[in-house]
Design an enzyme around this catalytic site. Sequence first.
Site, mmCIF file in Angstrom:
data_model
loop_
_atom_site.group_PDB
_atom_site.id
_atom_site.type_symbol
_atom_site.label_atom_id
_atom_site.label_comp_id
_atom_site.label_asym_id
_atom_site.label_seq_id
_atom_site.Cartn_x
_atom_site.Cartn_y
_atom_site.Cartn_z
ATOM 1 N N LEU A 6 0.839 -1.199 0.000
ATOM 2 C CA LEU A 6 0.000 0.000 0.000
ATOM 3 C C LEU A 6 0.873 1.248 0.000
ATOM 4 O O LEU A 6 1.727 1.426 0.866
ATOM 5 C CB LEU A 6 -0.921 0.020 1.223
ATOM 6 N N ARG A 13 2.345 15.262 6.182
ATOM 7 C CA ARG A 13 3.283 15.747 7.199
ATOM 8 C C ARG A 13 4.741 15.748 6.742
ATOM 9 O O ARG A 13 5.613 16.256 7.435
ATOM 10 C CB ARG A 13 3.119 14.937 8.492
ATOM 11 N N GLY A 99 4.229 0.788 1.853
ATOM 12 C CA GLY A 99 5.323 1.485 1.175
ATOM 13 C C GLY A 99 6.069 2.459 2.055
ATOM 14 O O GLY A 99 7.175 2.892 1.713
ATOM 15 N N ASN A 164 -1.934 -3.618 16.061
ATOM 16 C CA ASN A 164 -1.787 -4.083 14.688
ATOM 17 C C ASN A 164 -0.675 -3.293 14.010
ATOM 18 O O ASN A 164 -0.718 -2.065 13.977
ATOM 19 C CB ASN A 164 -3.127 -3.848 13.967
ATOM 20 N N ALA A 375 54.050 18.985 -9.330
ATOM 21 C CA ALA A 375 53.000 19.830 -8.768
ATOM 22 C C ALA A 375 52.435 20.763 -9.833
ATOM 23 O O ALA A 375 53.168 21.273 -10.670
ATOM 24 C CB ALA A 375 53.555 20.653 -7.611
ATOM 25 N N ASN A 381 42.663 19.135 -21.705
ATOM 26 C CA ASN A 381 41.975 18.110 -22.498
ATOM 27 C C ASN A 381 40.810 18.671 -23.291
ATOM 28 O O ASN A 381 40.187 17.962 -24.049
ATOM 29 C CB ASN A 381 41.478 16.984 -21.582
#
Length: 454
Positions: A6, A13, A99, A164, A375, A381
Amino acid sequence: MNIVILAAGMGKRMQSALPKVLHPLAGKPLLEHVIDTARTLAPTSLCVVYGHGGDTVPARFTSPDLQFALQEPQLGTGHAVLQAMPHATDDVPTLILYGDVPLTTSATLQRLLDCAGKDKLGILTVTLDQPDGYGRIVREDGKIVAIVEHKDATATQRSIHEVNTGIIVAPTRQLKQWLATLSNNNVQGEYYLTDIIAKAVADGMEIVSAQPDTVAETLGVNSKVQLAELERVHQHRVAHALLEQGVTLLDPARLDVRGTLRCGKDVSIDVNCVFEGEVELADGVSIGAHCVIANARIGQNTVIKPFSHIQDASVGASAQIGPYARLRPGTVLEDAVHIGNFVEIKNSRIAAGSKANHLAYIGDATIGERVNIGAGVITCNYDGVNKSRTEIEDDAFIGSDTQLIAPVRVGKGATIGAGTTLTRDAPAGTLTLSRAKQMSLPNWVRPVKIKKPE
Ligand code: UD1
Ligand code: CA
């Protein structure tokens, strides 16, 4: 069994435009957690009931094993399950999941399925100190006879602490009949799934119950507060499993795994690391504090130092990365490569023993073995339109602050002088440099500040 999930509710909220079940927990939508758990039970059919949020929910999941049933309008949990019934096969039971309840384990569900078998109705129940808001489990002589919703319950029923969880398994043929005869004659004017219990009792069906290992397995997400709480529960579980398996976590409360983290033996992870997608750490890997690692493989005994960011990359064995290194998608580093601070690498392969220890950009490059990148070296590129490759052969030495204008190749054992702008290939074994000649101007005078008139 058939599984119905479900997921039609609104989730007001959450204060969000995103449907509740699509909010991520550990980087994955809540609903996907439930779907993944459901799949471990190898269901005959798997149907998600959606409604609020419209097609965004089914659009997010396009797997052929999933069916979707639209519930519009949303008239209660019983009405929701009814929408999925055309997809449910009569000869196997139907398990109902939610769900927005992401942390139920397969083991708990299996326990419920085992006790219900083919012809009993099974309810997953928990006993809560604060049962307010939940449907109460009403028992007579120990046997479940009904579920009464909090809003419909009498004061005596409200004193019941067994509630439940919503997760129910029922024989499908009867379930279809009961759902078809539900009424919405209750305080909320909804078609309650829970009313099937009394109907099952009236039909003489046995009602059984099972309990989860932890209450967190049954908690739903209704707000960001609850989402954050369940995120912590989940992360705690992940951390605990890693510790059990022998991984050293300097603080299990400061680890975030949003995906799958596989670790070999003697792996150590310092605080505040985030792992995303599929990450594999081989034996002896050490991850420093504050690293973000996504979809990556790190080879044996490699050390990733603090504040490194690694994404869609692979690192060989005995390498040293960071601190503050960034390995972007398509980076492949072979064994014993050293990548130091503020070095960015993208879509490049660097062979064994090569080093780039400070402040460099290496993009679209193929670099051989034992190469030293000084460094501030940059592979240029991109010409504004196209990307081109840089190739550097074994044992080359690239002096500091060199720009390699791609496409360009540096031959085996070549040395590039510091500050070179390399526009053509550099031959093997030779010093190449493009530095302007140094001059000193003896008559030059340093400018002086012109005084403004007062
Ligand atoms: C439900 C149970 C309650 C149980 C509680 C556990 C019913 C009547 N009550 O109450 O006994 O203790 O869960 O959390 O079943 N949904 C739909 N379509 C709808 C209505 C709900 O898909 O028309 C989905 C919601 O998105 C949600 C879930 O079902 O994921 C539970 O619905 P909710 O209205 O929150 O039920 P509760 O009142 O909490
Ligand atoms: Ca609820």
